[in-house]
Design a protein around this motif. Sequence first.
Motif, PDB file in Angstrom:
ATOM      1  N   UNK A 177      99.286 -31.768 -40.507  1.00 27.70           N
ATOM      2  CA  UNK A 177     100.606 -31.627 -39.891  1.00 27.70           C
ATOM      3  C   UNK A 177     100.413 -31.198 -38.439  1.00 27.70           C
ATOM      4  N   UNK A 178     100.966 -31.984 -37.527  1.00 31.90           N
ATOM      5  CA  UNK A 178     100.915 -31.651 -36.102  1.00 31.90           C
ATOM      6  C   UNK A 178     102.279 -31.091 -35.694  1.00 31.90           C
ATOM      7  N   UNK A 179     102.276 -29.883 -35.171  1.00 34.20           N
ATOM      8  CA  UNK A 179     103.506 -29.230 -34.722  1.00 34.20           C
ATOM      9  C   UNK A 179     104.329 -30.189 -33.858  1.00 34.20           C
ATOM     10  N   UNK A 180     105.588 -30.333 -34.182  1.00 35.68           N
ATOM     11  CA  UNK A 180     106.459 -31.253 -33.456  1.00 35.68           C
ATOM     12  C   UNK A 180     106.680 -30.829 -32.007  1.00 35.68           C
ATOM     13  N   UNK A 181     106.362 -29.589 -31.691  1.00 40.18           N
ATOM     14  CA  UNK A 181     106.585 -29.093 -30.327  1.00 40.18           C
ATOM     15  C   UNK A 181     105.488 -29.541 -29.357  1.00 40.18           C
ATOM     16  N   UNK A 182     104.388 -30.112 -29.884  1.00 46.45           N
ATOM     17  CA  UNK A 182     103.300 -30.556 -29.012  1.00 46.45           C
ATOM     18  C   UNK A 182     103.189 -32.074 -29.061  1.00 46.45           C
ATOM     19  N   UNK A 183     102.523 -32.622 -28.064  1.00 47.90           N
ATOM     20  CA  UNK A 183     102.333 -34.076 -28.018  1.00 47.90           C
ATOM     21  C   UNK A 183     101.357 -34.509 -29.108  1.00 47.90           C
ATOM     22  N   UNK A 184     101.699 -35.571 -29.800  1.00 53.04           N
ATOM     23  CA  UNK A 184     100.853 -36.078 -30.866  1.00 53.04           C
ATOM     24  C   UNK A 184      99.524 -36.561 -30.296  1.00 53.04           C
ATOM     25  N   UNK A 185      98.397 -36.066 -30.841  1.00 51.76           N
ATOM     26  CA  UNK A 185      97.091 -36.532 -30.359  1.00 51.76           C
ATOM     27  C   UNK A 185      96.799 -37.945 -30.846  1.00 51.76           C
ATOM     28  N   UNK A 186      95.720 -38.506 -30.358  1.00 55.78           N
ATOM     29  CA  UNK A 186      95.299 -39.835 -30.776  1.00 55.78           C
ATOM     30  C   UNK A 186      94.767 -39.766 -32.220  1.00 55.78           C
ATOM     31  N   UNK A 187      95.528 -40.335 -33.138  1.00 50.90           N
ATOM     32  CA  UNK A 187      95.173 -40.250 -34.562  1.00 50.90           C
ATOM     33  C   UNK A 187      93.839 -40.919 -34.860  1.00 50.90           C
TER      34      UNK A 187
END
Length: 319
Positions: free
Chosen positions: A37-47
Amino acid sequence: MEKLMRNAYLIMAHGNWEQLGFLLQLLDDENNDFYIHIDKRVQMPNADQIKKNVHYSKIYFTKRVKVKWGGYGTIDASMVLLRNAVKRRYDYYHLMSGSDLPLKTNQEINDFLKKHMYTNLSKTHMTNYLAYGGVGEEMVRARVSHYNVFVSFFRTKPWYLGIFFKKVNALGYHIQKAIHVDRLKGTGLTLYKGSLWYTISHECACFFLKNEKTGKRWFGRMTFSGDEYVLQTLFMNSAFRDTGFIPEKENMSQNLYEIDWEHTKGDGSPHLFTAEDIARLDSSKNLFARKFDKNVDSKVIDYLFRKLTGHTEEINDQE
């Protein structure tokens, strides 16, 4: 050949992607899968870049929610992770953060879980590793029994605004105490509190998901660190209380985590482990540890990585 246990590692991350990669590499195994789970407050990293850290495990990225310190978002995120993982059914589910690292190899983790599968009072249900303790202090209980309106502002910058909101919230505590506010009155609950991070069985995971709405009704609105109460209270007010790990003989934590609160800076976060803590980490019988930050001290992370991947000759060269 002995069948190894299947594990789902549920990871909540919000940055420091290189360090997250170390965590994934250390736990990479054909019997382990990762739910991130990536915090919605940060930019999604390169999966795709993150997935390159594993060769045997599968990685699943989940729906994202906002996670804020002291709020209920951590429980929301953990439930998103758990809901995704139970569909594929595992022996154990391990909730971790991207700031954590294992202290043991995959084989050692498997051996421990096998050995202690029924090290609990029930003797017939799989052991669950959850930190819990009673809540005696009135102000600690008030974090969930009163309305804590300003928690989301406690870490507001500049620092003096955060202090202001803490004082306003404290004033609210005294007012609510005077007029006998108790949100838990009539529930019949005995309140318990403990660390969020856990290792639980499939049976227990399903129990938490079944009671998700009940927990949110009790602790999900205007509470302070409700994430440290909800699972513990649900667990200990149910038949699952007899499945908790009994750690006395093993000199371990209930949730298998090495965490240092003694040397914390008093900001609500545990001590960041550094190279000075290597002796403690080496001697620990716990399976996992938190908290690490590569930007503060990369040596301790490098040390654990080499140790757990078998590169002991590099460790000896550095000593």
